[in-house]
Write an enzyme that holds these catalytic residues in place. Structure first.
Site, PDB file in Angstrom:
ATOM      1  N   ASN A   7      43.663  -2.284  81.889  1.00  0.00           N
ATOM      2  CA  ASN A   7      42.289  -1.842  81.656  1.00  0.00           C
ATOM      3  C   ASN A   7      42.336  -0.835  80.501  1.00  0.00           C
ATOM      4  O   ASN A   7      42.725   0.313  80.698  1.00  0.00           O
ATOM      5  CB  ASN A   7      41.748  -1.192  82.947  1.00  0.00           C
ATOM      6  CG  ASN A   7      40.372  -0.593  82.756  1.00  0.00           C
ATOM      7  OD1 ASN A   7      39.731  -0.801  81.720  1.00  0.00           O
ATOM      8  ND2 ASN A   7      39.915   0.145  83.760  1.00  0.00           N
ATOM      9  N   HIS A  94      34.446  -0.616  88.938  1.00  0.00           N
ATOM     10  CA  HIS A  94      35.401   0.453  88.646  1.00  0.00           C
ATOM     11  C   HIS A  94      34.759   1.805  88.944  1.00  0.00           C
ATOM     12  O   HIS A  94      33.564   1.995  88.697  1.00  0.00           O
ATOM     13  CB  HIS A  94      35.843   0.382  87.176  1.00  0.00           C
ATOM     14  CG  HIS A  94      37.025   1.256  86.888  1.00  0.00           C
ATOM     15  ND1 HIS A  94      36.896   2.614  86.716  1.00  0.00           N
ATOM     16  CD2 HIS A  94      38.341   0.972  86.798  1.00  0.00           C
ATOM     17  CE1 HIS A  94      38.101   3.127  86.516  1.00  0.00           C
ATOM     18  NE2 HIS A  94      39.000   2.155  86.559  1.00  0.00           N
ATOM     19  N   GLU A 164      41.677   0.882  94.315  1.00  0.00           N
ATOM     20  CA  GLU A 164      41.924   2.034  93.441  1.00  0.00           C
ATOM     21  C   GLU A 164      41.320   3.283  94.067  1.00  0.00           C
ATOM     22  O   GLU A 164      40.113   3.538  93.911  1.00  0.00           O
ATOM     23  CB  GLU A 164      41.260   1.811  92.072  1.00  0.00           C
ATOM     24  CG  GLU A 164      41.822   0.655  91.293  1.00  0.00           C
ATOM     25  CD  GLU A 164      41.652   0.856  89.790  1.00  0.00           C
ATOM     26  OE1 GLU A 164      42.664   0.804  89.086  1.00  0.00           O
ATOM     27  OE2 GLU A 164      40.511   1.091  89.334  1.00  0.00           O
TER      28      GLU A 164
HETATM   29  P1  PGA Z   1      45.340   4.777  85.371  1.00  0.00           P
HETATM   30  O1  PGA Z   1      43.912   4.039  85.485  1.00  0.00           O
HETATM   31  O2  PGA Z   1      46.389   3.718  85.504  1.00  0.00           O
HETATM   32  O3  PGA Z   1      45.324   5.420  84.028  1.00  0.00           O
HETATM   33  O4  PGA Z   1      45.381   5.778  86.505  1.00  0.00           O
HETATM   34  C1  PGA Z   1      43.728   2.988  86.382  1.00  0.00           C
HETATM   35  C2  PGA Z   1      42.320   2.449  86.305  1.00  0.00           C
HETATM   36  O5  PGA Z   1      41.399   3.211  86.026  1.00  0.00           O
HETATM   37  O6  PGA Z   1      42.090   1.244  86.515  1.00  0.00           O
END
Ligand code: PGA
Length: 250
Positions: A7, A94, A164
């Site tokens: 992402n 997200h 997440e």
């Molecule tokens: P990060 O972000 O790996 O930088 O913690 C993950 C995401 O927001 O999908």
């Protein structure tokens, strides 16, 4: 097959850099294609550029889609447009989008629009915070219930779920989840899916982890955390680290 989804969020600033990053990701996808499915989700502006660089096995996805096809939506993009520039996947729900106002109902409509155009939604779910009483499980359950409310089994099978936990995402995160925290939640999600669609369908829906996942912790998320892949932010912008992550999980 393990998923590795990058992402890119609102980076990089230059289209030239986006092309470089796409090429580097394509090389990684090729090297680990036997065991890792690599998908990059660049900003929408760079999608058609990426489409020109991308060759299977690297796949491309978008980072957001309008929840309805009405033309009068300044600043948004429809599922049809994303499809036209080669997006086969699209992130929805997200936490950074939810923080800007995307509700569970909005996310559910996004899922519908994507499925209508045969784009696989990467559905992000996760709690804001953990608590001793387990209320965080209800938060995630509500996200799941709304997103899957009207989906038939065949539609549900097209979805990839990324767990997440909001507190573990990005540079402000104090830590990643532990593999055990991840495992608990993925079992909870799998149970939700199997109650709704039966075990067979539930098993086909990939459950990924995201939030400070990196080349050092990824392996234990697979072995102890039940994760079937990763949605990564920061690491996806650094080809060296992305390659190490792919190696660790391959
Ligand atoms: P990060 O972000 O790996 O930088 O913690 C993950 C995401 O927001 O999908």
């Amino acid at each position: 097959m393990i998923y590795l989804i990058g992402n890119w969020k609102m980076a990089p600033e230059k289209s030239l850099k986006a092309v470089e990053l796409t090429k580097a990701s394509a090389a990684i996808a090729k090297q680990y294609k036997k065991s890792v499915t690599t998908i990059i989700c660049p900003p929408a502006l760079f999608l058609s550029g990426a489409q020109k660089q991308v060759k299977v096995p690297l796949l491309i996805g978008a980072q957001g889609v309008a929840a309805s096809d009405a033309v009068a939506q300044t600043g948004l993009m429809s599922a049809a447009m994303l499809k036209d520039v080669g997006a086969q996947y699209c992130i929805v729900g997200h936490s950074e989008m939810r923080a800007r106002g995307d509700s569970n109902t909005y996310v559910k409509e996004q899922v519908m629009r994507l499925l209508e155009k045969k784009i696989s939604p990467i559905l992000c779910i996760g709690e804001q915070q953990r608590d001793e009483q387990g209320w965080y499980l209800s938060e995630v359950k509500e996200q799941l219930e709304t997103a899957f409310a009207d989906l038939a089994p065949l539609q549900a099978k097209k979805i990839i779920i990324a767990y997440e936990p909001v507190w573990a995402i990005g540079s402000k995160a104090t830590r990643a989840a532990t593999p055990m925290e991840c495992r608990e939640m993925l079992i909870f999600i799998r149970k939700f899916l199997s109650d709704r669609y039966g075990e067979k369908v539930a098993k086909t829906i990939p459950l990924l982890y995201g939030g400070s996942a990196d080349e050092f912790n990824a392996q234990t998320f697979i072995t102890d955390g039940e994760a079937q892949g990763f949605l990564v932010g920061r690491v996806s912008l650094d080809p060296k680290r992305l390659a190490l992550l792919a190696k660790a999980i391959s």
